[in-house]
Enzyme design. Structure first.
Site, mmCIF file in Angstrom:
data_model
loop_
_atom_site.group_PDB
_atom_site.id
_atom_site.type_symbol
_atom_site.label_atom_id
_atom_site.label_comp_id
_atom_site.label_asym_id
_atom_site.label_seq_id
_atom_site.Cartn_x
_atom_site.Cartn_y
_atom_site.Cartn_z
ATOM 1 N N ASP A 294 -16.224 -10.596 6.070
ATOM 2 C CA ASP A 294 -16.281 -11.815 6.895
ATOM 3 C C ASP A 294 -15.537 -13.015 6.332
ATOM 4 O OD1 ASP A 294 -17.881 -10.333 8.544
ATOM 5 O OD2 ASP A 294 -19.732 -11.406 8.104
ATOM 6 N N ASP A 518 -30.169 -7.757 8.720
ATOM 7 C CA ASP A 518 -29.033 -8.675 8.729
ATOM 8 C C ASP A 518 -29.445 -10.095 8.381
ATOM 9 O OD1 ASP A 518 -27.133 -6.735 9.610
ATOM 10 O OD2 ASP A 518 -27.898 -6.939 11.638
#
Length: 579
Positions: A294, A518
């Site tokens: 990311d 997550d």
């Protein structure tokens, strides 16, 4: 996106058994004729364990010390305690009472003269864990003597494989099964269906290098990988994930290092990892790294010149520490001759739009030529890390139209040029070559949670009555919005790990271990640097990044990286292909 650990390693034992036997009835198929023949067999069996007090992994190595190939092998032995098999790898494992059986599988059932076949399994137990005292190979018993209590610490006599990278590290190789994740998965109802699958090891903080809370550290995992490899080509997968100012657009996976702490990243994180990987004991492993999920895509899409921008991403773009850090990691890890670096490229629902596609390729090239790195330090890319995008959409394509209107204009696709991860990864790989990367780079796709099976999965294209009706009825990805990323309701296990599944794709991999959260559904105080992101809150009504849609997140989720039983059970239930 983080890692937690299971019980610590306690002891290791080894037992070597040498046997010479004649298996008069040993039969193997020869071509189409079905002819069988008798074979004389001579073998050595080595048994080692990695024990943490309530469970252990056992690795067996069957060496054919005879003069002819051993066309098939079945190893049996007995335990004297209450050891119970939970899962196994590189063989077909079973247990009846105290008797354990391991049978060679297609790729290792034939052992050439002088060669070795290895396999491993995980067991639970209480009380004592004595090693077996005898073994049977193809029904004939052979006894041996106990070997050293620990594996030898001297470096291997064979020369390291430095500089001998192959085009695709996954072809012809086994892949490391993390015993910590495997134990958590196997403890879940139905978890044994996937607990022997290979998953990545996340190095999400400095402490993870040596092991967190008594769990396995990097050396422990690499030692275990060497045992599982048993001399065969073998991949171990690591996630390098601790940049300064990590995940500037997502609070749930923030990290321990502040935005300016690039020197700590280099000296306390990357340098110690590189030092471990350089150890000659690991020179025959194929070490695959996923570099900083990311990070680089955030510099393209989440700075203040975009509607989704954040001040944190502005800071990281201005100080250059994402570029510097990724370049440094590529340079230092790429200098280790058996490391394969794969750069994270987000996913199709992030980078697939025209204004993100080439810009991301350019910034990856910038990072790959920073801090002494070169494009030669990059062996490939990885898409969909810890995300949910479908590998392929079988019932509609980007070229479809309804009443003359392209599906690109549908609410779901929203002018993206891709509808799934595989087409995106293949195209982005080509784009990287066009901006200066090597033409041989490959791509990985994380398929750990993108199966989208169950009763909601379509079985055919929807009717072309309306544009949105056709797309929504045809798509297998059942998220509310492509921008939803946290503990998604309805998700399932995806394609099992597989080498070379499509053109340009090195492998389907499980980088995000199924069952690891997550992010927390609500704020939880912690010492891991992880914040609370509303995208993990099932009551959240969204933001510009997800079209102001509901988050689609599961309730009652723990911190990122912590075990989330409800998510794991959902993933099993909705697996596609079904388990």
């Amino acid at each position: 996106m983080s890692r937690t650990t299971a019980p610590p390693r306690r002891t290791r034992t080894a037992l070597i058994s040498a046997c010479a036997l004649v298996a008069a009835g040993l039969a193997t198929a020869t071509g189409m004729s079905g002819t069988a023949h008798a074979a004389s067999v001579a073998c050595n069996v080595t048994y080692t364990t990695n024990d943490w007090g309530s469970g252990f992994t056992a690795n067996v190595a069957v060496t054919n010390s005879g003069t002819a190939a051993l066309d098939s092998w079945t190893l049996t032995y007995n335990y004297t305690g209450n050891q119970k098999l939970t899962n196994g790898w590189n063989a077909t494992w079973s247990q009846s009472g105290s008797t354990v059986t391991a049978k060679g599988i297609d790729w290792n059932k034939s052992i050439a003269a002088g060669a070795t076949a290895g396999a491993g399994a995980q067991f639970s137990y209480s009380g004592t864990n004595a090693a077996p005292t005898s073994y049977a190979v193809n029904g004939t018993t052979c006894n041996g003597a106990t070997g050293p209590t620990d594996p030898p610490t001297d470096p291997p006599t064979d020369p390291p494989t430095s500089g001998s990278l192959v085009d695709n590290p996954y072809v012809g190789a086994g892949v490391y099964v993390n015993p910590e994740w495997s134990a958590l998965a196997a403890a879940e109802p139905g978890g044994s269906k996937i607990s022997s699958q290979p998953t990545a090891v996340w190095l999400d903080r400095i402490a993870a290098i040596k092991g967190v809370n008594g769990g396995m550290g990097l050396r422990d995992h690499l030692d275990a990988a060497v045992k599982q490899a048993s001399g065969k080509p073998f991949v171990v997968q690591l996630v390098i994930y601790d940049l300064p100012g990590r995940d500037c657009a997502a609070l749930a996976s923030n990290g321990e290092l502040g935005a300016t702490e690039i020197d700590r990243y280099k000296s306390e994180y990357i340098d110690p990892i590189a030092a471990v990987l350089k150890d000659p004991a690991y020179a025959n492993l194929r070490i695959v790294t996923t570099i900083e999920p990311d990070s680089l895509p955030n510099l393209v899409t989440n700075t203040s010149d975009r509607p989704t921008g954040t001040p944190q991403c502005d800071t990281m773009k201005a100080n250059g520490n994402y570029i510097t850090g990724v370049g440094y990691a590529l340079n230092k890890l790429g200098a280790v001759g058996n490391v394969y670096n794969y750069l994270d490229v987000g996913h199709h629902g992030w980078i697939g739009w025209d204004d993100n596609f080439n810009s991301t390729a350019q910034i990856l090239h910038q990072a790959a030529t920073a801090s002494g790195a070169t494009v030669a330090d990059v062996q490939g890319i990885i898409a969909n890390t810890a995300n949910y995008g479908a590998t392929t959409e079988p019932y509609f394509t980007i070229n479809d139209a309804v009443n003359g209107t392209s599906v690109r204009q549908s609410k779901w696709v929203d002018w993206n040029r891709y509808v799934d991860e595989q087409s995106f990864a293949q195209a982005f790989r080509t784009e990287l070559v066009s901006v200066g990367f090597d033409s041989k780079i490959g791509a990985l796709i994380d398929t750990s949670r993108n199966g989208w099976g169950g009763s909601a999965r379509p079985t055919a294209p929807a009717a072309k009555t309306t544009l949105d009706g056709y797309v929504d009825g045809s798509r297998t990805d059942k998220r509310i919005h492509l921008g939803n990323w946290c503990n998604q309701s309805g998700a399932g296990i995806g394609e099992r790990p597989k080498a070379a599944p499509a053109a340009g794709i090195d492998a389907y991999v499980w980088v995000k271990p199924p069952g690891e959260s997550d992010g927390a559904s609500s704020a939880i105080s912690n010492d891991e640097g992880k914040g609370f992101d509303r995208m993990c809150d099932p009551t959240y009504t969204g933001n510009a990044r997800n079209g102001n849609s509901m988050s689609g997140a599961l309730p009652n989720a723990p911190l990122a990286g912590h075990w989330f039983s409800a998510q794991f059970q959902q993933l099993l239930k909705n697996a596609y292909p079904a388990l």
